[in-house]
Design an enzyme around this catalytic site. Structure first.
Site, PDB file in Angstrom:
ATOM      1  N   HIS A   1       0.704  -1.379  -0.322  1.00 55.01           N
ATOM      2  CA  HIS A   1       0.085   0.315  -0.240  1.00 55.01           C
ATOM      3  C   HIS A   1       0.457   1.640   0.249  1.00 55.01           C
ATOM      4  CE1 HIS A   1      -3.896   2.673   1.320  1.00 55.01           C
ATOM      5  NE2 HIS A   1      -3.087   3.139   1.984  1.00 55.01           N
ATOM      6  N   GLU A   2       1.721   1.169   0.952  1.00 55.40           N
ATOM      7  CA  GLU A   2       2.826   2.173   1.033  1.00 55.40           C
ATOM      8  C   GLU A   2       3.637   2.561  -0.094  1.00 55.40           C
ATOM      9  OE1 GLU A   2       2.049   4.401   3.170  1.00 55.40           O
ATOM     10  OE2 GLU A   2       0.390   3.559   4.452  1.00 55.40           O
TER      11      GLU A   2
ATOM     12  N   HIS B   1       2.269   4.356  -3.217  1.00 54.50           N
ATOM     13  CA  HIS B   1       2.363   5.379  -2.576  1.00 54.50           C
ATOM     14  C   HIS B   1       3.826   6.405  -3.578  1.00 54.50           C
ATOM     15  CE1 HIS B   1      -1.799   6.238  -1.144  1.00 54.50           C
ATOM     16  NE2 HIS B   1      -1.411   5.918   0.771  1.00 54.50           N
TER      17      HIS B   1
END
Length: 257
Positions: free
Chosen positions: A60-61, A64
């Site tokens: 998820h990170e 980004h």
């Protein structure tokens, strides 16, 4: 710095961390143990879900950070965000400790904010929105990878199916919650670039408390029932029976009788 040194440094910045490989190994080993009936099935499901959840948080990170890199923020590499090492993220408490607590206490998947993006390096509101949207998109893809095989009947082990169902539920809930336009969550990050400066400034002090406020709201029985009803509906869109997630949630809590 020579060109060769720069290239070597760039490769180091993007090399997958041993920590992430350990997490993947834990996920694969615990999944194998659950599928074959080796050891305690309940503890195996616990390890499978926790390892899978942390892996998804890393991805998820990474989503980004990688999107920010292509958007113009080249600093994400030097910060270690491209190595998938959870210890490199800006706030371990918000990104890993609290999300794990949320899972253990309430079976709720809610990633927190971790990567620090140097927004002044990025031009264009659309790019800023895409950076925020990348994280929830990873959760959607992770959910699909778990729930589509489950719905298609490709998982022969009932215990593994239960673990995959619960982990898939966490991914769906993470995507839905993170898309809420609440300050501090990715949904707000998607719409924030399109708001006026005065609106952004007035909402900025609320951001540190947005995730906690959503979690407390979900403890309200009526809100909780409505939300998980929506999560189950999404799971059924992938063809997966929510019953697997319910059984997986029960087995995950090996410390309860």
């Amino acid at each position: 710095m020579t060109f060769a040194e720069a290239q070597r440094s760039r490769r180091e910045e993007r090399r997958i961390s041993p920590v992430f490989w350990v997490l993947l190994a834990t996920l694969g080993t615990s999944g194998w143990a659950v599928a074959t009936g080796y050891g305690s099935p309940r503890f195996g499901i616990f390890l499978f879900v926790v390892a899978g959840w942390v892996v998804s948080l890393c991805l998820h990170e990474y989503g980004h950070a990688r999107t920010a890199l292509h958007g113009g923020d080249i600093s994400v590499g030097s910060k270690g965000y491209l190595t998938l090492n959870p210890l490199k993220y800006a706030n371990v408490l918000l990104s890993f400790v609290l999300p794990l607590v949320f899972v253990i206490l309430g079976g709720i998947g809610l990633p927190g904010g971790a990567v620090y993006i140097e927004r002044h390096r990025i031009n264009g509101r659309l790019k800023h929105s895409l950076i925020s949207a990348a994280g929830p998109l990873v959760n959607v893809l992770f959910a699909a990878a778990l729930l589509i095989p489950l719905g298609a009947g490709w998982v022969s082990s009932p215990a593994l199916a239960a673990g995959m169902g619960f982990l898939g539920l966490l991914q769906v809930s993470a995507a839905l919650l993170n898309l809420l336009p609440v300050p501090g969550l990715d949904g707000y990050g998607i719409v924030e670039p399109w708001l006026s400066y005065s609106t952004r400034r007035s909402l900025a002090p609320v951001a540190p408390y947005g995730m906690l406020a959503v979690f407390l709201l979900l403890w309200q029985p009526e809100v909780n029932r409505w939300f998980f009803g929506l999560v189950y509906d999404v799971m059924e869109l992938f063809g997966a029976d929510p019953y697997y997630a319910q059984v997986g949630n029960y087995l995950f809590r090996f410390w309860q009788s």
